[in-house]
Scaffold this active site. Structure first.
Site, PDB file in Angstrom:
ATOM      1  N   GLU A   1      87.410  52.003  13.046  1.00 10.05           N
ATOM      2  CA  GLU A   1      87.383  52.664  14.300  1.00 10.05           C
ATOM      3  C   GLU A   1      87.161  52.022  15.543  1.00 10.05           C
ATOM      4  O   GLU A   1      85.847  52.110  16.150  1.00 10.05           O
ATOM      5  CB  GLU A   1      86.501  53.890  14.035  1.00 10.05           C
ATOM      6  CG  GLU A   1      85.023  53.462  13.478  1.00 10.05           C
ATOM      7  CD  GLU A   1      83.921  54.606  13.476  1.00 10.05           C
ATOM      8  OE1 GLU A   1      83.889  55.257  14.704  1.00 10.05           O
ATOM      9  OE2 GLU A   1      83.705  54.923  12.437  1.00 10.05           O
TER      10      GLU A   1
ATOM     11  N   ASP B   1      86.659  62.881  18.209  1.00 13.07           N
ATOM     12  CA  ASP B   1      86.263  62.390  17.052  1.00 13.07           C
ATOM     13  C   ASP B   1      85.787  63.619  16.194  1.00 13.07           C
ATOM     14  O   ASP B   1      84.755  64.076  16.336  1.00 13.07           O
ATOM     15  CB  ASP B   1      85.253  61.275  17.272  1.00 13.07           C
ATOM     16  CG  ASP B   1      84.729  60.701  16.282  1.00 13.07           C
ATOM     17  OD1 ASP B   1      84.895  61.160  14.721  1.00 13.07           O
ATOM     18  OD2 ASP B   1      84.015  59.601  16.340  1.00 13.07           O
TER      19      ASP B   1
ATOM     20  N   GLU C   1      90.825  56.032  14.949  1.00 14.17           N
ATOM     21  CA  GLU C   1      89.714  56.034  13.661  1.00 14.17           C
ATOM     22  C   GLU C   1      90.530  56.566  12.436  1.00 14.17           C
ATOM     23  O   GLU C   1      90.795  57.795  12.522  1.00 14.17           O
ATOM     24  CB  GLU C   1      88.466  56.782  13.612  1.00 14.17           C
ATOM     25  CG  GLU C   1      87.520  56.597  12.493  1.00 14.17           C
ATOM     26  CD  GLU C   1      86.239  57.346  12.875  1.00 14.17           C
ATOM     27  OE1 GLU C   1      86.033  58.083  13.483  1.00 14.17           O
ATOM     28  OE2 GLU C   1      85.372  56.812  12.091  1.00 14.17           O
TER      29      GLU C   1
ATOM     30  N   TYR D   1      86.259  51.131  25.879  1.00 11.47           N
ATOM     31  CA  TYR D   1      85.680  52.119  26.955  1.00 11.47           C
ATOM     32  C   TYR D   1      85.306  51.530  28.122  1.00 11.47           C
ATOM     33  O   TYR D   1      84.591  50.471  28.553  1.00 11.47           O
ATOM     34  CB  TYR D   1      84.141  52.731  26.280  1.00 11.47           C
ATOM     35  CG  TYR D   1      84.248  53.182  24.746  1.00 11.47           C
ATOM     36  CD1 TYR D   1      84.827  54.232  24.546  1.00 11.47           C
ATOM     37  CD2 TYR D   1      84.095  52.273  23.907  1.00 11.47           C
ATOM     38  CE1 TYR D   1      85.000  54.665  23.059  1.00 11.47           C
ATOM     39  CE2 TYR D   1      84.270  52.642  22.540  1.00 11.47           C
ATOM     40  CZ  TYR D   1      84.744  53.630  22.154  1.00 11.47           C
ATOM     41  OH  TYR D   1      84.637  54.146  20.738  1.00 11.47           O
TER      42      TYR D   1
ATOM     43  N   HIS E   1      78.462  58.669   7.374  1.00 10.44           N
ATOM     44  CA  HIS E   1      78.109  57.126   7.156  1.00 10.44           C
ATOM     45  C   HIS E   1      77.454  57.108   5.992  1.00 10.44           C
ATOM     46  O   HIS E   1      76.105  57.131   5.735  1.00 10.44           O
ATOM     47  CB  HIS E   1      76.943  57.053   8.296  1.00 10.44           C
ATOM     48  CG  HIS E   1      77.666  57.117   9.726  1.00 10.44           C
ATOM     49  ND1 HIS E   1      76.658  57.377  10.926  1.00 10.44           N
ATOM     50  CD2 HIS E   1      78.883  57.272  10.089  1.00 10.44           C
ATOM     51  CE1 HIS E   1      77.584  57.497  11.888  1.00 10.44           C
ATOM     52  NE2 HIS E   1      78.929  57.362  11.533  1.00 10.44           N
TER      53      HIS E   1
ATOM     54  N   HIS F   1      78.173  58.978  21.968  1.00 11.12           N
ATOM     55  CA  HIS F   1      77.646  60.344  21.222  1.00 11.12           C
ATOM     56  C   HIS F   1      77.948  61.485  21.983  1.00 11.12           C
ATOM     57  O   HIS F   1      77.007  62.235  21.853  1.00 11.12           O
ATOM     58  CB  HIS F   1      76.159  60.009  20.678  1.00 11.12           C
ATOM     59  CG  HIS F   1      76.342  59.096  19.557  1.00 11.12           C
ATOM     60  ND1 HIS F   1      74.998  58.346  19.178  1.00 11.12           N
ATOM     61  CD2 HIS F   1      77.125  58.556  18.942  1.00 11.12           C
ATOM     62  CE1 HIS F   1      75.299  57.489  18.478  1.00 11.12           C
ATOM     63  NE2 HIS F   1      76.576  57.510  18.040  1.00 11.12           N
TER      64      HIS F   1
ATOM     65  N   HIS G   1      80.300  49.385  19.654  1.00 11.82           N
ATOM     66  CA  HIS G   1      79.903  49.734  18.125  1.00 11.82           C
ATOM     67  C   HIS G   1      80.327  49.124  17.052  1.00 11.82           C
ATOM     68  O   HIS G   1      81.218  48.253  17.436  1.00 11.82           O
ATOM     69  CB  HIS G   1      80.115  51.220  18.178  1.00 11.82           C
ATOM     70  CG  HIS G   1      81.435  51.735  18.430  1.00 11.82           C
ATOM     71  ND1 HIS G   1      82.507  51.489  17.329  1.00 11.82           N
ATOM     72  CD2 HIS G   1      82.110  52.393  19.549  1.00 11.82           C
ATOM     73  CE1 HIS G   1      83.641  52.131  17.854  1.00 11.82           C
ATOM     74  NE2 HIS G   1      83.512  52.421  19.170  1.00 11.82           N
TER      75      HIS G   1
ATOM     76  N   ARG H   1      89.386  55.408  21.377  1.00 15.90           N
ATOM     77  CA  ARG H   1      89.143  54.949  19.829  1.00 15.90           C
ATOM     78  C   ARG H   1      90.180  55.543  19.230  1.00 15.90           C
ATOM     79  O   ARG H   1      90.733  56.754  19.202  1.00 15.90           O
ATOM     80  CB  ARG H   1      87.596  55.572  19.742  1.00 15.90           C
ATOM     81  CG  ARG H   1      87.280  55.129  18.231  1.00 15.90           C
ATOM     82  CD  ARG H   1      85.572  55.402  17.840  1.00 15.90           C
ATOM     83  NE  ARG H   1      85.413  56.643  17.819  1.00 15.90           N
ATOM     84  CZ  ARG H   1      84.496  57.278  18.792  1.00 15.90           C
ATOM     85  NH1 ARG H   1      84.156  56.396  19.971  1.00 15.90           N
ATOM     86  NH2 ARG H   1      84.177  58.508  18.878  1.00 15.90           N
TER      87      ARG H   1
ATOM     88  N   HIS I   1      82.451  51.930   8.844  1.00 17.31           N
ATOM     89  CA  HIS I   1      81.358  52.199   7.718  1.00 17.31           C
ATOM     90  C   HIS I   1      81.860  52.816   6.530  1.00 17.31           C
ATOM     91  O   HIS I   1      82.869  53.139   6.497  1.00 17.31           O
ATOM     92  CB  HIS I   1      80.340  53.189   8.924  1.00 17.31           C
ATOM     93  CG  HIS I   1      80.954  54.545   9.134  1.00 17.31           C
ATOM     94  ND1 HIS I   1      81.239  55.508   8.500  1.00 17.31           N
ATOM     95  CD2 HIS I   1      81.443  54.831  10.401  1.00 17.31           C
ATOM     96  CE1 HIS I   1      81.840  56.576   8.911  1.00 17.31           C
ATOM     97  NE2 HIS I   1      82.055  55.991  10.455  1.00 17.31           N
TER      98      HIS I   1
ATOM     99  N   ASP J   1      86.587  61.456   8.527  1.00 15.28           N
ATOM    100  CA  ASP J   1      86.430  61.105   9.822  1.00 15.28           C
ATOM    101  C   ASP J   1      87.449  60.428  10.805  1.00 15.28           C
ATOM    102  O   ASP J   1      87.837  59.384  10.361  1.00 15.28           O
ATOM    103  CB  ASP J   1      85.209  59.894   9.480  1.00 15.28           C
ATOM    104  CG  ASP J   1      84.427  59.583  10.919  1.00 15.28           C
ATOM    105  OD1 ASP J   1      84.821  60.244  12.024  1.00 15.28           O
ATOM    106  OD2 ASP J   1      83.724  58.923  10.852  1.00 15.28           O
TER     107      ASP J   1
ATOM    108  N   ASP K   1      62.438  84.205  11.662  1.00 13.62           N
ATOM    109  CA  ASP K   1      62.835  84.387  10.127  1.00 13.62           C
ATOM    110  C   ASP K   1      64.087  83.415   9.894  1.00 13.62           C
ATOM    111  O   ASP K   1      64.884  83.777   9.016  1.00 13.62           O
ATOM    112  CB  ASP K   1      62.972  85.445   9.743  1.00 13.62           C
ATOM    113  CG  ASP K   1      63.939  86.518  10.084  1.00 13.62           C
ATOM    114  OD1 ASP K   1      64.478  86.299  11.326  1.00 13.62           O
ATOM    115  OD2 ASP K   1      64.183  87.705   9.614  1.00 13.62           O
TER     116      ASP K   1
HETATM  117  N1  GLY Z   1      81.677  60.360  14.549  1.00 11.92           N
HETATM  118  C1  GLY Z   1      81.103  59.295  13.724  1.00 11.92           C
HETATM  119  C2  GLY Z   1      81.657  58.023  13.357  1.00 11.92           C
HETATM  120  O1  GLY Z   1      82.665  57.931  13.750  1.00 11.92           O
HETATM  121  O2  GLY Z   1      81.048  57.221  12.940  1.00 11.92           O
HETATM  122 MN    MN Z   2      84.344  59.409  13.801  1.00 16.61          MN
HETATM  123 MN    MN Z   3      83.192  57.037  11.710  1.00 12.09          MN
END
Ligand code: GLY
Ligand code: MN
Ligand code: MN
Length: 434
Positions: free
Chosen positions: A384, A263, A399, A388, A366, A246, A355, A397, A359, A274, A41
């Site tokens: 960001e 992050d 950001e 690596y 995102h 990730h 990457h 990184r 964004h 973020d 439940d």
């Molecule tokens: N943690 C997700 C990003 O930085 O886009």
């Molecule tokens: Mn992030």
């Molecule tokens: Mn991000």
């Protein structure tokens, strides 16, 4: 409520923006998310669908918004349906919106119980020219589970098979990509809480602590400041784990000599922040770690300046690639001649920076947005870049989140230390967490 919502005037403005994208005679429907089951439940915590949140502020399951701007009776132009409460729900689940409260929050005069939804559709849909139905058209969506919106779309299309159907998503992507002033203010609140959590972690981190203990410090600071928690699953990655993009296990000890990449970002009132920061677990970067750190910082700072009205995101990403190329050559990771002779469709920098740089950010971390149009004032982005180096067990990184202004950008995280010396100082100056 844990947070101060946006004003009814802003939700009215959001709906006016949506209406201005509709063609004459259209009737639009927006649904809440389901409460997702776990097993037995159990249920997951409710997370409102961001489109109905944007248009109404109603953060409650089973709510529906109907917009029919050109209909004769003004009462039918905007109808909000909310779940009817009763004594049983009040005892077991607690408070749900009354009609009056829903009106006050959303600015919608005509609030009905959700039980009236089907009959209202039967009455109004035959009068409309077309149905505006919503769908998840995020560029990276990959959901296998049918959403409440998709279920409701099927149902309305089965009931009215001869109606013209139009897509709401392109209108929503357009209007949500440019934030209203109150949305930016809400994002600043999220950013401020996330900044506090970073400062808390600087005081906490030392060799031997577990990554999940760092996560717990962050969560603690989020909750005590009125956030409902993380806007996305946090990445707390020390040493080699920082190269796993990730990584969310967050289950390793932070070792002396390693760098930890964190992050994370809280949500506040549904809006995301973020942030990524990297700290030396010992309190001091090695020479090599600092070189790589400063290379990433340079790219972040230069990239940020490019996010201004008129820039195309595709061009921006190319420019950032060039900035990164030159930093990677400086670090001895790429060879200048190899870069000169590289295949432009597979640039060499992608070995170390795989990457995107930015964004859209907003109600979704995102966020939806206009990727193929020039950047405009009021758009919010992350910046960001990262490097690596798996063979060195080092991932950096950095950001921040920015809002584009009339002639540049405002860095929402500008008060949160990012220079290598500044973060070292922060780590070494505060020994106790309040
Ligand atoms: N943690 C997700 C990003 O930085 O886009
Ligand atoms: Mn992030
Ligand atoms: Mn991000």
């Amino acid at each position: 409520m844990r947070y101060t919502p946006l004003s009814a005037a802003t939700y009215r403005e959001h709906r006016a923006r949506f209406r201005s994208g509709m063609e004459k005679g259209g009737l639009a429907l927006f649904h809440s998310n389901d409460i997702m089951p776990t097993s037995a439940d159990g249920t997951m915590p409710f997370k409102q669908a961001t489109d109905i949140m944007y248009l109404t502020g109603i953060d409650q399951e089973e709510s529906v918004l109907l917009l029919f701007p050109d209909t004769m009776d003004p009462k039918d132009r905007e109808i909000l349906f909310v779940r009817e409460t009763n004594e049983h729900i009040a005892i077991w689940e607690g408070h749900k919106f009354s009609k009056e409260e829903a009106t006050e929050l959303s600015g919608i005069a005509n609030v009905q119980w959700t039980s009236a939804y089907e009959a209202t559709l039967k009455r109004l849909v035959p009068q409309c020219e077309s149905l505006y139905l919503n769908s998840n058209e995020h560029l990276r969506q990959g959901n296998e589970v049918e959403t409440r919106t998709e279920r409701m779309n099927k149902s309305v299309r089965a009931q009215f098979p001869l109606h013209n159907v139009k897509r709401s998503a392109p209108i929503l992507h357009r209007i949500r990509s440019v934030k209203t002033a109150e949305e930016v203010a809400q994002m600043r609140k999220a950013v401020a809480i996330t900044g506090k959590a970073f400062e808390r972690v600087c005081s906490f981190l030392k060799p031997g602590v577990m990554e999940y203990a760092v996560e717990a410090e962050i969560t603690h600071e989020f909750l005590r400041n009125g956030s409902r928690g993380h806007a996305y699953t946090p990445i707390i990655a020390s040493g080699y784990s920082a190269c796993v993009l990730h990584y969310i296990d967050n289950d390793k000890p932070c070792k002396d000599g390693d760098v930890i990449l964190m992050d994370f970002g809280c949500e506040y009132g549904g809006y995301a922040s973020d942030l990524t920061r990297c700290l030396p677990v010992s309190g001091k970067f090695t020479k090599r770690q600092r070189e790589v750190y400063n290379a990433v910082l340079n790219v972040k700072n230069e990239a940020t300046k490019l996010l201004r009205p008129g820039t195309m995101l595709a061009e921006y990403h190319k420019e950032v690639g060039k900035l990164m190329e030159s930093e990677l050559i400086g670090l001895g990771l790429l060879d200048k001649t190899d870069v000169k002779n590289q295949n432009p469709d597979a640039p060499l920098y992608k070995k170390y920076f795989m990457h995107g740089t930015s964004h859209f950010i907003g109600l979704d971390v995102h966020d939806v947005g206009l990727w193929n149009e020039p950047i405009r004032e009021g758009m919010c982005f992350t910046v960001e870049p990262g490097i690596y180096i798996r063979e060195e067990s080092l991932g950096i990184r950095l950001e921040n989140d920015i809002v584009v202004t009339k002639d540049g950008q405002d860095d929402l995280f500008k008060d949160i230390p990012v220079e290598a010396e500044a973060v070292e100082e922060l780590m070494n100056s505060k020994k106790l967490v309040a």
